[in-house]
Design a protein around this motif. Structure first.
Motif, PDB file in Angstrom:
ATOM      1  N   UNK A 128       0.862  -1.201   0.000  1.00 14.63           N
ATOM      2  CA  UNK A 128       0.000   0.000   0.000  1.00 14.63           C
ATOM      3  C   UNK A 128       0.895   1.247   0.000  1.00 14.63           C
ATOM      4  N   UNK A 129       1.921   1.221   0.845  1.00 13.92           N
ATOM      5  CA  UNK A 129       2.822   2.377   0.938  1.00 13.92           C
ATOM      6  C   UNK A 129       3.676   2.520  -0.320  1.00 13.92           C
ATOM      7  N   UNK A 130       4.055   1.376  -0.878  1.00 15.41           N
ATOM      8  CA  UNK A 130       4.975   1.416  -2.028  1.00 15.41           C
ATOM      9  C   UNK A 130       4.274   1.802  -3.329  1.00 15.41           C
ATOM     10  N   UNK A 187       7.246   6.394   9.144  1.00 18.83           N
ATOM     11  CA  UNK A 187       6.580   5.836   7.956  1.00 18.83           C
ATOM     12  C   UNK A 187       6.765   6.738   6.742  1.00 18.83           C
ATOM     13  N   UNK A 188       6.746   8.058   6.960  1.00 13.14           N
ATOM     14  CA  UNK A 188       6.912   9.000   5.836  1.00 13.14           C
ATOM     15  C   UNK A 188       8.280   8.803   5.183  1.00 13.14           C
ATOM     16  N   UNK A 189       9.310   8.607   6.016  1.00 14.06           N
ATOM     17  CA  UNK A 189      10.666   8.422   5.480  1.00 14.06           C
ATOM     18  C   UNK A 189      10.750   7.093   4.720  1.00 14.06           C
ATOM     19  N   UNK A 190      10.168   6.039   5.322  1.00  8.68           N
ATOM     20  CA  UNK A 190      10.232   4.714   4.679  1.00  8.68           C
ATOM     21  C   UNK A 190       9.428   4.713   3.374  1.00  8.68           C
ATOM     22  N   UNK A 191       8.267   5.365   3.400  1.00  3.85           N
ATOM     23  CA  UNK A 191       7.426   5.425   2.194  1.00  3.85           C
ATOM     24  C   UNK A 191       8.175   6.106   1.051  1.00  3.85           C
ATOM     25  N   UNK A 192       8.857   7.191   1.386  1.00  2.00           N
ATOM     26  CA  UNK A 192       9.622   7.908   0.346  1.00  2.00           C
ATOM     27  C   UNK A 192      10.703   6.996  -0.222  1.00  2.00           C
ATOM     28  N   UNK A 193      11.316   6.199   0.644  1.00  2.00           N
ATOM     29  CA  UNK A 193      12.368   5.279   0.195  1.00  2.00           C
ATOM     30  C   UNK A 193      11.767   4.199  -0.701  1.00  2.00           C
ATOM     31  N   UNK A 194      10.612   3.636  -0.235  1.00  2.00           N
ATOM     32  CA  UNK A 194       9.963   2.563  -0.994  1.00  2.00           C
ATOM     33  C   UNK A 194       9.561   3.035  -2.397  1.00  2.00           C
ATOM     34  N   UNK A 195       9.105   4.261  -2.454  1.00  2.00           N
ATOM     35  CA  UNK A 195       8.653   4.784  -3.758  1.00  2.00           C
ATOM     36  C   UNK A 195       9.797   5.294  -4.610  1.00  2.00           C
ATOM     37  N   UNK A 222       8.083  10.935  -9.167  1.00  2.00           N
ATOM     38  CA  UNK A 222       6.787  11.610  -9.127  1.00  2.00           C
ATOM     39  C   UNK A 222       5.690  10.645  -8.686  1.00  2.00           C
ATOM     40  N   UNK A 223       4.859  11.091  -7.763  1.00  2.00           N
ATOM     41  CA  UNK A 223       3.797  10.211  -7.265  1.00  2.00           C
ATOM     42  C   UNK A 223       2.567  10.371  -8.140  1.00  2.00           C
ATOM     43  N   UNK A 224       2.039   9.219  -8.629  1.00  2.00           N
ATOM     44  CA  UNK A 224       0.871   9.293  -9.535  1.00  2.00           C
ATOM     45  C   UNK A 224      -0.407   9.110  -8.754  1.00  2.00           C
TER      46      UNK A 224
END
Ligand SMILES: N[C@@H](CCC(=O)N[C@@H](CS)C(=O)NCC(=O)O)C(=O)O
Length: 232
Positions: A114-116, A217-225, A230-232
């Motif tokens: 979900x985060x990725x 979670x915000x830091x990990x999410x940014x790493x995962x993505x 660019x976020x779609x």
């Protein structure tokens, strides 16, 4: 030095580390918590877990024990109690291990999905997968708890620890995505169980606050993505 000379190499946001800490709390064992720095690995970690280089590691005397569920079982075997953390009947033990393995291999990876997810379609598919997993776990809860508060009955046991350690991340996922995953109507047993689990004396001091965890979670999410993608 604590009586049993126990150290946990870990980090407070890690659900896997929480498994070791909850098990030690259940057995009322003192331990030294050696916090790893986010993004780097200490020499002690590298030499204690040279295969995976991951936390948690329990160090008992001079012996390292790696892998969270192996640690839970080790603690239960070395410091037996009644009731034990692992169910006493072989079939119940097999069932608890089956679901713990499902959670680690399928359910939590779907939640990370979900985060990725970058595209909305992928995010929706991951949410659907997590919800399907929760429906399966609700069914497992109804069968194994036999009307009691926990998967293991009256007290927290192996499967409660294996699954409950992810509740902080589940709440963060709900908050960050504006969704409800543990739903009182769809998963009534699990919704009640989650409250009882988090309020338990062995858990409440090691379960991270949602707000604090959301920052990690915000830091990990940014790493995962992929940072900067660019976020779609
Ligand atoms: N299967 C392992 C998973 C442990 C794990 O993934 N730990 C994470 C922290 S939550 C870690 O050490 N990550 C560092 C890395 O992957 O290099 C267990 O159950 O102990």
């Amino acid at each position: 030095m604590a009586k049993n000379d126990l150290k946990v190499l870990g980090a407070w946001p890690s659900p896997y580390v929480m498994r070791a800490r909850i098990s030690l709390n259940i057995k009322s064992l003192d331990y030294e918590f050696l916090e790893e720095t986010f993004g780097s690995k200490s020499q002690l970690l590298l030499q204690s877990n040279p295969v995976h280089k991951k936390i948690p590691v329990l160090i008992h005397g001079d012996k390292p024990i790696c892998e969270s569920l192996v640690i839970v079982e080790y603690i239960d075997e070395v410091w037996p109690s009644s009731p034990s953390i692992l169910p006493s009947h072989p079939y119940d033990r097999a069932t608890a291990r089956f679901w713990a393995s499902y959670i680690d291999e399928k359910w939590f990876p779907a939640m990370k999905g979900i985060a990725a997810a970058q595209a909305e379609e992928a995010r929706k598919a991951a949410i659907e997968q997590v919800a399907e997993g929760l429906a399966l776990l609700e069914d497992a809860f109804q069968k194994t708890s036999k009307g009691k508060d926990f998967f293991s009955g009256d007290k927290i046991g192996y499967l409660d620890i294996a699954f409950g350690c992810f509740l902080g991340w589940l709440r963060v996922t709900e908050k960050m995505n504006g969704i409800k995953l543990l739903d009182e109507t769809k998963t009534p047993g699990l919704a009640k169980w989650a409250h009882k689990f988090c309020a338990d004396a062995a858990v409440k001091d090691v379960m991270p606050e949602t707000e604090k965890l959301a920052e990690v979670a915000k830091i990990i999410t940014a790493k995962l993505r992929g940072a900067g993608a660019p976020s779609k």
